[in-house]
Design an enzyme around this catalytic site. Structure first.
Site, PDB file in Angstrom:
ATOM      1  N   ARG A  65      79.219 -25.379 -58.058  1.00  0.00           N
ATOM      2  CA  ARG A  65      78.889 -26.107 -59.278  1.00  0.00           C
ATOM      3  C   ARG A  65      80.148 -26.779 -59.816  1.00  0.00           C
ATOM      4  O   ARG A  65      81.092 -26.119 -60.255  1.00  0.00           O
ATOM      5  CB  ARG A  65      78.304 -25.158 -60.332  1.00  0.00           C
ATOM      6  CG  ARG A  65      76.931 -24.603 -59.978  1.00  0.00           C
ATOM      7  CD  ARG A  65      75.903 -25.684 -59.817  1.00  0.00           C
ATOM      8  NE  ARG A  65      74.540 -25.152 -59.751  1.00  0.00           N
ATOM      9  CZ  ARG A  65      73.460 -25.910 -59.584  1.00  0.00           C
ATOM     10  NH1 ARG A  65      73.586 -27.229 -59.436  1.00  0.00           N
ATOM     11  NH2 ARG A  65      72.251 -25.362 -59.546  1.00  0.00           N
ATOM     12  N   ALA A  77      65.885 -22.807 -58.175  1.00  0.00           N
ATOM     13  CA  ALA A  77      65.598 -23.566 -59.396  1.00  0.00           C
ATOM     14  C   ALA A  77      65.712 -25.052 -59.120  1.00  0.00           C
ATOM     15  O   ALA A  77      66.277 -25.476 -58.103  1.00  0.00           O
ATOM     16  CB  ALA A  77      66.571 -23.168 -60.516  1.00  0.00           C
ATOM     17  N   GLU A  94      60.385 -25.627 -55.326  1.00  0.00           N
ATOM     18  CA  GLU A  94      61.783 -25.221 -55.256  1.00  0.00           C
ATOM     19  C   GLU A  94      61.963 -23.937 -54.450  1.00  0.00           C
ATOM     20  O   GLU A  94      62.928 -23.800 -53.694  1.00  0.00           O
ATOM     21  CB  GLU A  94      62.351 -25.037 -56.667  1.00  0.00           C
ATOM     22  CG  GLU A  94      62.473 -26.316 -57.471  1.00  0.00           C
ATOM     23  CD  GLU A  94      63.493 -27.290 -56.901  1.00  0.00           C
ATOM     24  OE1 GLU A  94      64.339 -26.875 -56.085  1.00  0.00           O
ATOM     25  OE2 GLU A  94      63.440 -28.479 -57.269  1.00  0.00           O
ATOM     26  N   GLU A  98      64.363 -24.190 -51.261  1.00  0.00           N
ATOM     27  CA  GLU A  98      65.659 -23.513 -51.307  1.00  0.00           C
ATOM     28  C   GLU A  98      65.671 -22.188 -50.553  1.00  0.00           C
ATOM     29  O   GLU A  98      66.718 -21.777 -50.049  1.00  0.00           O
ATOM     30  CB  GLU A  98      66.084 -23.288 -52.760  1.00  0.00           C
ATOM     31  CG  GLU A  98      66.338 -24.587 -53.511  1.00  0.00           C
ATOM     32  CD  GLU A  98      67.010 -24.377 -54.846  1.00  0.00           C
ATOM     33  OE1 GLU A  98      67.198 -23.213 -55.264  1.00  0.00           O
ATOM     34  OE2 GLU A  98      67.359 -25.398 -55.485  1.00  0.00           O
ATOM     35  N   GLU A 146      74.119 -28.763 -51.668  1.00  0.00           N
ATOM     36  CA  GLU A 146      73.053 -27.921 -51.119  1.00  0.00           C
ATOM     37  C   GLU A 146      73.237 -27.613 -49.637  1.00  0.00           C
ATOM     38  O   GLU A 146      72.670 -26.634 -49.136  1.00  0.00           O
ATOM     39  CB  GLU A 146      71.698 -28.585 -51.339  1.00  0.00           C
ATOM     40  CG  GLU A 146      71.266 -28.637 -52.789  1.00  0.00           C
ATOM     41  CD  GLU A 146      69.926 -29.310 -52.959  1.00  0.00           C
ATOM     42  OE1 GLU A 146      69.282 -29.053 -53.986  1.00  0.00           O
ATOM     43  OE2 GLU A 146      69.524 -30.084 -52.072  1.00  0.00           O
TER      44      GLU A 146
END
Length: 214
Positions: A65, A77, A94, A98, A146
């Site tokens: 992040r 999320a 999601e 993910e 990602e």
């Protein structure tokens, strides 16, 4: 939602419109007639998923992040950025994208307004159980941060201990994990249905700039 009581927005000036957020300044008129300017960050809203398997392990994703310059453990999320997509559908998408998972049982665990002093960002956190493998959704391609995302499962008790130790700090993850621990201690009673109203949801797309309100 309408303004509470006699608080009224009597002027708006827009500064920026981005892919995820927009920024404007509202002039707020108080019940006594005084005014104050408030800078507001508009956000699309988001969903997160506390996915718990039959062994009471919870699914965590880890990714970099930029805003905090480090990797964080988080819940699966994502943004409410698909037009007319329900919050539940977004959460299901999601989880599949993910974590390559689907769930046979879904409930609303909690709703968050993350920073109401300056933003309308709201997150609905779902509880997903009866997990099974899901094929990767068609058309989804991981990119940017990602690409290096990892997925793990840890005991819910361990995840809660990591929250208390300050090792998990993502707001939705902290709230979701603690809420899941409380819900489990009550035998999962009192959970809300997935179609229950969500008054704080900002909307599925960025707010349009309104040149008429300046």
């Amino acid at each position: 939602m309408s303004d509470a009581g006699e608080y009224r927005v009597t002027g708006t000036e827009w500064f920026f419109r981005g892919k995820i957020i927009s920024l404007h300044r509202d002039t707020l008129t108080m019940p006594d007639g005084s005014t104050a300017d408030r800078e507001i960050v508009d956000h699309q809203g988001a969903v997160a998923v506390v996915a718990i398997d039959a062994d009471d392990h919870v699914v965590l994703v880890n990714q970099y992040r930029l805003a905090v310059r480090r990797r964080l453990d988080e819940l699966p999320a994502g943004l409410l950025d698909v037009t007319d997509e329900s919050a539940l559908s977004a959460a299901q998408r999601e989880l599949a994208e993910e974590a390559s998972l689907q769930a046979g049982r879904w409930d609303v665990l909690l709703d968050l307004v993350t920073s109401p002093g300056f933003s309308n960002e709201a997150i609905r956190v779902f509880l997903a159980r009866e997990l099974s493998h899901a094929a990767d959704p068609g058309g989804f391609v991981r990119e940017h941060e990602e690409v290096a995302m990892t997925v793990t499962r840890v005991p819910l008790t361990e995840a809660v201990a990591r929250v208390r130790a300050g090792e998990i700090t993502n707001a939705a993850a902290v709230a979701g994990l603690l809420a899941a621990e409380v819900a489990r201690s009550h035998g999962w009673a009192g959970l809300r249905p997935t179609d229950i109203a969500w008054p704080d949801r900002p909307g599925a797309a960025p707010l349009a700039l309104d040149p008429g309100r300046r």
